[in-house]
Design a protein around this motif. Structure first.
Motif, PDB file in Angstrom:
ATOM      1  N   ALA A   1       0.837  -1.199   0.000  1.00  0.00           N
ATOM      2  CA  ALA A   1       0.000   0.000   0.000  1.00  0.00           C
ATOM      3  C   ALA A   1       0.869   1.245   0.000  1.00  0.00           C
ATOM      4  CB  ALA A   1      -0.909   0.013   1.212  1.00  0.00           C
ATOM      5  N   LEU A   2       0.403   2.243  -0.741  1.00  0.00           N
ATOM      6  CA  LEU A   2       1.100   3.523  -0.802  1.00  0.00           C
ATOM      7  C   LEU A   2       0.112   4.548  -0.264  1.00  0.00           C
ATOM      8  CD1 LEU A   2       3.802   4.457  -1.895  1.00  0.00           C
ATOM      9  CD2 LEU A   2       2.708   4.885  -4.078  1.00  0.00           C
ATOM     10  N   VAL A   3       0.469   5.171   0.858  1.00  0.00           N
ATOM     11  CA  VAL A   3      -0.466   6.128   1.449  1.00  0.00           C
ATOM     12  C   VAL A   3       0.196   7.484   1.613  1.00  0.00           C
ATOM     13  CG1 VAL A   3      -1.796   4.353   2.643  1.00  0.00           C
ATOM     14  CG2 VAL A   3       0.121   5.438   3.807  1.00  0.00           C
ATOM     15  N   GLY A   4      -0.622   8.504   1.760  1.00  0.00           N
ATOM     16  CA  GLY A   4      -0.121   9.862   1.910  1.00  0.00           C
ATOM     17  C   GLY A   4      -1.243  10.830   1.609  1.00  0.00           C
ATOM     18  N   GLU A   5      -1.040  12.076   2.016  1.00  0.00           N
ATOM     19  CA  GLU A   5      -2.079  13.077   1.797  1.00  0.00           C
ATOM     20  C   GLU A   5      -2.195  13.402   0.310  1.00  0.00           C
ATOM     21  OE1 GLU A   5      -0.511  16.181   4.655  1.00  0.00           O
ATOM     22  OE2 GLU A   5      -2.542  15.828   5.387  1.00  0.00           O
ATOM     23  N   ASN A   6      -3.231  14.149  -0.029  1.00  0.00           N
ATOM     24  CA  ASN A   6      -3.338  14.634  -1.409  1.00  0.00           C
ATOM     25  C   ASN A   6      -2.111  15.467  -1.720  1.00  0.00           C
ATOM     26  OD1 ASN A   6      -6.686  15.032  -0.669  1.00  0.00           O
ATOM     27  ND2 ASN A   6      -5.999  13.759  -2.343  1.00  0.00           N
ATOM     28  N   GLY A   7      -1.556  15.231  -2.882  1.00  0.00           N
ATOM     29  CA  GLY A   7      -0.393  16.011  -3.275  1.00  0.00           C
ATOM     30  C   GLY A   7       0.908  15.479  -2.710  1.00  0.00           C
ATOM     31  N   ALA A   8       0.864  14.324  -2.025  1.00  0.00           N
ATOM     32  CA  ALA A   8       2.092  13.758  -1.469  1.00  0.00           C
ATOM     33  C   ALA A   8       2.976  13.175  -2.569  1.00  0.00           C
ATOM     34  CB  ALA A   8       1.764  12.686  -0.436  1.00  0.00           C
ATOM     35  N   GLY A   9       2.383  12.922  -3.716  1.00  0.00           N
ATOM     36  CA  GLY A   9       3.200  12.443  -4.839  1.00  0.00           C
ATOM     37  C   GLY A   9       2.954  10.997  -5.214  1.00  0.00           C
ATOM     38  N   LYS A  10       1.874  10.412  -4.718  1.00  0.00           N
ATOM     39  CA  LYS A  10       1.609   8.996  -4.992  1.00  0.00           C
ATOM     40  C   LYS A  10       1.312   8.741  -6.474  1.00  0.00           C
ATOM     41  CE  LYS A  10      -1.892   9.132  -2.222  1.00  0.00           C
ATOM     42  NZ  LYS A  10      -1.935  10.532  -1.842  1.00  0.00           N
ATOM     43  N   SER A  11       0.405   9.538  -7.013  1.00  0.00           N
ATOM     44  CA  SER A  11       0.024   9.321  -8.413  1.00  0.00           C
ATOM     45  C   SER A  11       1.205   9.564  -9.335  1.00  0.00           C
ATOM     46  CB  SER A  11      -1.119  10.243  -8.811  1.00  0.00           C
ATOM     47  OG  SER A  11      -2.265   9.908  -8.090  1.00  0.00           O
ATOM     48  N   THR A  12       1.982  10.573  -9.023  1.00  0.00           N
ATOM     49  CA  THR A  12       3.144  10.859  -9.858  1.00  0.00           C
ATOM     50  C   THR A  12       4.085   9.658  -9.858  1.00  0.00           C
ATOM     51  OG1 THR A  12       2.960  13.189  -9.302  1.00  0.00           O
ATOM     52  CG2 THR A  12       5.056  12.451 -10.208  1.00  0.00           C
ATOM     53  N   LEU A  13       4.324   9.099  -8.684  1.00  0.00           N
ATOM     54  CA  LEU A  13       5.223   7.953  -8.574  1.00  0.00           C
ATOM     55  C   LEU A  13       4.688   6.764  -9.370  1.00  0.00           C
ATOM     56  CD1 LEU A  13       7.867   7.371  -7.133  1.00  0.00           C
ATOM     57  CD2 LEU A  13       6.546   6.305  -5.301  1.00  0.00           C
ATOM     58  N   MET A  14       3.398   6.526  -9.263  1.00  0.00           N
ATOM     59  CA  MET A  14       2.811   5.413 -10.007  1.00  0.00           C
ATOM     60  C   MET A  14       2.829   5.707 -11.505  1.00  0.00           C
ATOM     61  SD  MET A  14       2.207   3.094  -7.808  1.00  0.00           S
ATOM     62  CE  MET A  14       3.701   3.672  -7.066  1.00  0.00           C
ATOM     63  N   GLY A  15       2.679   7.001 -11.843  1.00  0.00           N
ATOM     64  CA  GLY A  15       2.792   7.391 -13.254  1.00  0.00           C
ATOM     65  C   GLY A  15       4.189   7.096 -13.784  1.00  0.00           C
ATOM     66  N   ILE A  16       5.182   7.303 -12.943  1.00  0.00           N
ATOM     67  CA  ILE A  16       6.562   6.995 -13.345  1.00  0.00           C
ATOM     68  C   ILE A  16       6.702   5.497 -13.569  1.00  0.00           C
ATOM     69  CG2 ILE A  16       8.944   6.896 -12.505  1.00  0.00           C
ATOM     70  CD1 ILE A  16       8.410   9.615 -11.127  1.00  0.00           C
ATOM     71  N   LEU A  17       6.146   4.712 -12.651  1.00  0.00           N
ATOM     72  CA  LEU A  17       6.265   3.262 -12.780  1.00  0.00           C
ATOM     73  C   LEU A  17       5.544   2.757 -14.035  1.00  0.00           C
ATOM     74  CD1 LEU A  17       7.134   0.528 -11.742  1.00  0.00           C
ATOM     75  CD2 LEU A  17       5.194   0.529 -10.180  1.00  0.00           C
ATOM     76  N   ALA A  18       4.430   3.402 -14.378  1.00  0.00           N
ATOM     77  CA  ALA A  18       3.690   2.962 -15.558  1.00  0.00           C
ATOM     78  C   ALA A  18       4.277   3.537 -16.843  1.00  0.00           C
ATOM     79  CB  ALA A  18       2.225   3.359 -15.431  1.00  0.00           C
ATOM     80  N   GLY A  19       5.213   4.449 -16.707  1.00  0.00           N
ATOM     81  CA  GLY A  19       5.874   5.000 -17.885  1.00  0.00           C
ATOM     82  C   GLY A  19       5.254   6.275 -18.419  1.00  0.00           C
ATOM     83  N   PHE A  20       4.220   6.780 -17.751  1.00  0.00           N
ATOM     84  CA  PHE A  20       3.562   7.989 -18.256  1.00  0.00           C
ATOM     85  C   PHE A  20       4.316   9.248 -17.864  1.00  0.00           C
ATOM     86  CE2 PHE A  20      -0.117   5.212 -18.635  1.00  0.00           C
ATOM     87  CZ  PHE A  20      -0.561   5.583 -19.880  1.00  0.00           C
ATOM     88  N   VAL A  21       5.045   9.181 -16.770  1.00  0.00           N
ATOM     89  CA  VAL A  21       5.741  10.362 -16.274  1.00  0.00           C
ATOM     90  C   VAL A  21       7.241  10.096 -16.316  1.00  0.00           C
ATOM     91  CG1 VAL A  21       6.043  11.897 -14.306  1.00  0.00           C
ATOM     92  CG2 VAL A  21       3.792  10.920 -14.780  1.00  0.00           C
ATOM     93  N   GLN A  22       7.956  11.032 -16.859  1.00  0.00           N
ATOM     94  CA  GLN A  22       9.409  10.908 -16.973  1.00  0.00           C
ATOM     95  C   GLN A  22      10.057  11.538 -15.741  1.00  0.00           C
ATOM     96  OE1 GLN A  22      11.326  10.432 -20.395  1.00  0.00           O
ATOM     97  NE2 GLN A  22      12.931  10.040 -18.898  1.00  0.00           N
ATOM     98  N   PRO A  23      10.753  10.753 -14.917  1.00  0.00           N
ATOM     99  CA  PRO A  23      11.379  11.359 -13.737  1.00  0.00           C
ATOM    100  C   PRO A  23      12.581  12.202 -14.138  1.00  0.00           C
ATOM    101  CG  PRO A  23      11.985   9.051 -13.899  1.00  0.00           C
ATOM    102  CD  PRO A  23      11.015   9.315 -15.018  1.00  0.00           C
ATOM    103  N   ASP A  24      12.911  13.186 -13.269  1.00  0.00           N
ATOM    104  CA  ASP A  24      14.072  14.018 -13.572  1.00  0.00           C
ATOM    105  C   ASP A  24      15.356  13.252 -13.292  1.00  0.00           C
ATOM    106  OD1 ASP A  24      12.436  16.142 -14.271  1.00  0.00           O
ATOM    107  OD2 ASP A  24      12.193  16.721 -12.182  1.00  0.00           O
ATOM    108  N   SER A  25      15.304  12.417 -12.255  1.00  0.00           N
ATOM    109  CA  SER A  25      16.486  11.596 -11.979  1.00  0.00           C
ATOM    110  C   SER A  25      16.057  10.374 -11.191  1.00  0.00           C
ATOM    111  CB  SER A  25      17.519  12.405 -11.202  1.00  0.00           C
ATOM    112  OG  SER A  25      16.988  12.750  -9.943  1.00  0.00           O
ATOM    113  N   GLY A  26      16.937   9.407 -11.085  1.00  0.00           N
ATOM    114  CA  GLY A  26      16.636   8.198 -10.329  1.00  0.00           C
ATOM    115  C   GLY A  26      16.445   6.996 -11.228  1.00  0.00           C
ATOM    116  N   ILE A  27      16.378   5.841 -10.593  1.00  0.00           N
ATOM    117  CA  ILE A  27      16.284   4.584 -11.328  1.00  0.00           C
ATOM    118  C   ILE A  27      15.053   3.813 -10.851  1.00  0.00           C
ATOM    119  CG2 ILE A  27      17.454   2.384 -11.804  1.00  0.00           C
ATOM    120  CD1 ILE A  27      20.073   3.724 -11.094  1.00  0.00           C
ATOM    121  N   VAL A  28      14.387   3.145 -11.760  1.00  0.00           N
ATOM    122  CA  VAL A  28      13.344   2.198 -11.391  1.00  0.00           C
ATOM    123  C   VAL A  28      13.813   0.819 -11.827  1.00  0.00           C
ATOM    124  CG1 VAL A  28      10.937   1.532 -11.649  1.00  0.00           C
ATOM    125  CG2 VAL A  28      11.572   3.947 -11.767  1.00  0.00           C
TER     126      VAL A  28
END
Ligand SMILES: Nc1ncnc2c1ncn2[C@@H]1O[C@H](COP(=O)(O)OP(=O)(O)O)[C@@H](O)[C@H]1O
Lengths: 510, 301
Positions: free
Chosen positions: A34-61
């Motif tokens: 489970a990934l929890v956090g308040e609105n705007g904590a960045g959960k959707s963005t992180l999942m977007g990165i994992l699904a390939g929709f969002v390009q991260p600025d740095s880091g590795i998956v």
């Protein structure tokens, strides 16, 4: 064994906003994470990165221990990642079948789908355009799509937000099975009891950073709340008894589509809650009240006057509405908060004088909403689209409640909204009630109805299947009514029955 | 009497063909999500290309290919500019229409030293020489091609994986992206097809007339767009709408009009289109994401 997914120092910024900062954690095969956090904590963005929709600025998956090329849904799909997003990635005009096989070689697709549906008990019509399906059904299509592609890493972004309790049960059963088959499941949710029930491991995000990532058994729900909000949680909203005043809004025999002969009365200082599984007439009710559609029969009385279809415009302007779809009905996404703050009131004083907009007043107004309703970031010049769902909702609530409307229609006011914002909004609704507003609350969340309402009505197939004042609520019977299990209430299906000012409702609010 | 009726039918078909081809082209572009008012320019460029290649080589079949390629060239500019360049689709279309008008005019001047028309040439030879108007139309290879294209296009859009993906690009691009297929490439494919079909429409015009004349598309691209809407963005529907428009035009030519003012008949296509758009004859739904460039990160959650 390698983790199924591993984030290493992933950072993503949107202009000045940092959505993810040096995020690192791992999810293992066979695990519901489970990934929890308040609105705007960045959960959707992180999942977007994992699904390939969002390009991260740095880091590795890393997937199965191997770094994956980021920023390409195709590559991630190839590695076995599948996403069931909050707003489903579906083509509304295509059928379920077409949506599922889209982009695949659909040879023998039907047979395989039939087998999958049977195996997981995922019954859903495949030959209807998905826009005609309920949200729950659409979600099943999404899950089928993931299974059809044999995704081994499943992302579910708030899958339960639109589901009724019974649907949540069956979803959880399916998720359990999928995990037992060795898949990794990433589960984003605001509902902590659900998280505590289903998750094996929990990762908490706050302001884009990982606060902790640990086994469920190593954390309690209370601790989780503290970790999410970063300190002591706000106290839950408190309901207190109040004598309701004169009737403000009343419907008699209101019928539209599946909604049949609906009677309700909402008085000053009273919250009447309407619950039920999505699609049992709630939308017809709100559309009829707001005049989006003309009722087939029945009347609406507002402050003792009849609201005729041609007067619904005036009626709408005089009441407050927290609409179901905040992005479509509540805001003009491309415009600033300054302009959105006067939506529906721009032609009135003090925002207009002699037909000319007074921008100074409009700005002050937006400032004060942002201030009082703690909208973040507090930049009134930003377009509404730049705010997270919870903050958009705070802003809408602020705009509607500062009207001091005699009547407020609140439709799923806290759907997809985090705990802090939910409690804040609950507090504000109760405060308005204390100040004498009449509030009709439509919600699929029974907890919310029980927290706020003086009286609860449950709709099933367009009819009132259960009706009780706050003190009389029998949770079990309410649940059964929700599912349409007959003979649940002494008042039964309130067909043409007593409006809610009947004998039992007088007890309500006392 | 029968001869007259058959003659009328032949004329309706003749007039409808370029509309139908262009309208089908429009449907492919718009189903993918790209508004294509450049159709007018594509028609004109296609006509010019077909004339120039036919005159240069003496082979009308090469001319047909030339016409289609010329249309596709203009369409691909539209595609590049709007899909990857994210330019406004209407503005790009308008600009390309003006460009096509200017470029073909320039071409006339350079190639044929004329301000108004090209040299004359023989079109695609008919099969046999029947004396009935209808039979002679049926004996025209290009007509048979046009009919085949109409049905083929419908099947392509509704019966193939490409067609499914193209429709998804217009109705739910994010979903398409999520399946690993490229939204932009599919959209470009749709726009390119509109270029081929539009170019073929222009080719038809010029082959009928045996020479290219300045501005000969004469608003047909816009009427084709209207037909596409009336046909609800479906190739067969669009073709039927074109038959209707073609019939109106035939009447306008044939009926000595003291009874019905010709202006009214001329306006008919647009009136029908407005009626359809207003939802009086069944609702026409444009593709849901028509006119929006696709940006992967923009769509929030
Ligand atoms: N496409 C976007 N453009 C601009 N800002 C965005 C975008 N997506 C997310 N953000 C911002 O990034 C932050 C994290 O958002 P999000 O990942 O949606 O959080 P969560 O899913 O936890 O609610 C928020 O402040 C949000 O406003």
């Amino acid at each position: 064994m390698n983790p199924a997914v591993e984030f290493v120092e992933v950072t993503k910024r949107f202009g000045p906003v940092t959505a993810n900062e040096q995020v690192g954690f791992a999810a293992h095969p066979g695990e519901i994470h489970a990934l929890v956090g308040e609105n705007g904590a960045g959960k959707s963005t992180l999942m977007g990165i994992l699904a390939g929709f969002v390009q991260p600025d740095s880091g590795i998956v890393r997937i199965d221990g191997v770094p994956a090329p980021v920023g390409s849904p195709r590559a991630m799909l190839g590695r076995g990642v599948g996403i069931c997003a909050q707003h489903f990635h579906q083509v509304p005009t295509l059928t379920g079948y077409e949506n599922i096989v889209l982009g695949t070689m659909a040879v023998g697709g039907r047979k395989q789908l039939g087998a999958l549906m049977k195996r997981y008990g995922l019954d859903v019509p495949l030959d209807v355009p998905v826009e005609r399906l309920s949200l729950g059904e659409q979600e099943r299509i999404e899950i089928l799509k993931l299974l059809y592609r044999d995704a081994r890493i499943l992302i579910l972004d708030e899958p339960t937000a639109v589901l009724a309790a019974s649907e949540v049960r069956s979803l959880f059963q399916i998720l359990r099975r999928l995990a037992e088959e060795g898949r990794a499941i990433l589960f984003v949710s605001h509902k902590l009891p659900e998280v505590m029930e289903i998750a094996d491991r929990i990762t908490v995000l706050r302001a884009g950073r990982v606060v902790t990532s640990r086994k469920k058994t190593e954390v309690t729900e209370d601790e989780l709340v503290r970790l999410i909000v970063g300190g002591a949680p706000p106290p839950p909203a408190r309901w207190s008894a109040r004598v309701p005043g004169r009737p403000v809004l009343e419907t008699r025999g209101l019928s539209l589509g599946r909604l049949a002969k609906f009677d309700v009365q909402v008085r000053e200082g009273q919250i009447v809650g309407v619950g039920g599984v999505e699609g049992n007439g709630q939308q017809e009710l709100t559309h009829a009240l707001l005049g989006y559609r003309t009722p087939e029969a029945g009347t609406i009385q507002y402050l003792g006057q009849s609201v005729r279809p041609w007067k619904s415009h005036r009626f709408r302007q005089s009441i407050g509405v927290i609409p179901e779809d905040r992005q479509r009905e509540g805001l003009v996404l491309g415009r600033s908060l300054v302009e959105n703050g006067v939506l529906g009131r721009h032609e009135r004083a003090p925002f207009t004088q002699g037909g000319i907009l007074r921008w100074g007043r409009m700005r002050e107004h937006a400032e004060s909403i942002v201030d009082v309703y703690q909208v973040r970031p507090d930049a009134i010049g930003l377009p509404a689209v730049a705010f997270s769902g919870g903050n958009q909702q705070r802003f809408i609530a602020g705009r509607e409640l500062t009207k001091k409307p005699p009547f407020l229609l609140a439709v799923h006011p806290t759907r997809g909204v985090d705990l802090k914002a939910t409690q804040f909004l609950h507090g504000r609704l109760l405060e308005e009630r204390t100040n004498g507003a009449a509030i009709l609350l439509v919600s699929a969340d029974l907890q919310e109805l029980q927290t706020l309402a003086d009286r609860v009505l449950i709709l099933y197939r367009g009819q009132v299947a259960y009706s009780a004042s706050r003190e009389e609520i029998d949770p079990e019977r309410m649940q059964r009514a929700l599912l349409g299990l007959a003979g649940t209430s002494k008042e039964g299906t309130a067909k043409g029955g007593a409006p809610s000012n009947g004998p039992s409702s007088r007890g309500g609010g006392r | 009497m029968i001869e007259l009726a058959l003659g009328m039918i032949a004329q309706v078909l003749r007039i409808s063909v370029p509309y139908a081809l262009a309208a089908i082209g429009g449907a492919f572009s718009e189903r993918g999500g790209v508004i294509n008012i450049a159709l007018e320019g594509i028609l004109l460029t296609g006509a010019f290309g077909a004339a120039a290649v036919t005159i240069a080589t003496g082979n009308p079949w090469l001319g047909v290919i030339g016409g289609m390629l010329a249309g596709a060239l203009l369409a691909s500019i539209h595609g590049l500019v709007t899909i990857w360049g994210r330019a406004d689709q209407i503005l790009s279309g308008l600009a390309l229409n003006l460009l096509a008008l200017g470029a073909t005019r320039g071409g006339l001047k350079i190639l044929y030293d004329s301000a108004s028309n090209s040299d004359r040439f023989e079109g695609v030879p008919a099969l046999g020489r029947p004396d009935s108007a209808l039979l002679s139309l049926l004996g025209q290879p290009l007509f048979l091609v046009a009919v085949a294209v109409t049905f083929g296009a419908h099947a392509l859009l509704f019966r193939t994986r490409f067609g499914l993906a193209l429709r998804a690009a217009g109705d739910g691009p994010r979903a398409l992206d999520g399946t690993g297929l490229s939204v932009n490439l599919h959209r470009f494919g749709g726009v390119l097809l509109s270029g081929f079909f539009g170019g073929l429409a222009g080719t038809w015009l010029v082959m009928e007339q045996h020479s290219f004349t300045d501005g000969m598309s004469n608003g047909r691209g816009y009427i084709a767009l209207a037909a596409m809407i009336v046909g609800k963005w479906r190739p067969l529907g669009a073709a039927l709408a074109c038959l209707l428009f073609g019939a109106a035009e035939t009447l306008q030519i044939r009926v000595d009009s003291d009874v019905v003012p010709t202006q009214l008949l001329q306006a008919l296509p647009y009136i029908v289109t407005l009626v359809v758009l207003a939802g009086w004859i069944g609702r026409a739904h444009p593709p849901l994401h028509l006119g929006e460039p696709y940006e992967r990160e923009k769509g929030r959650s």
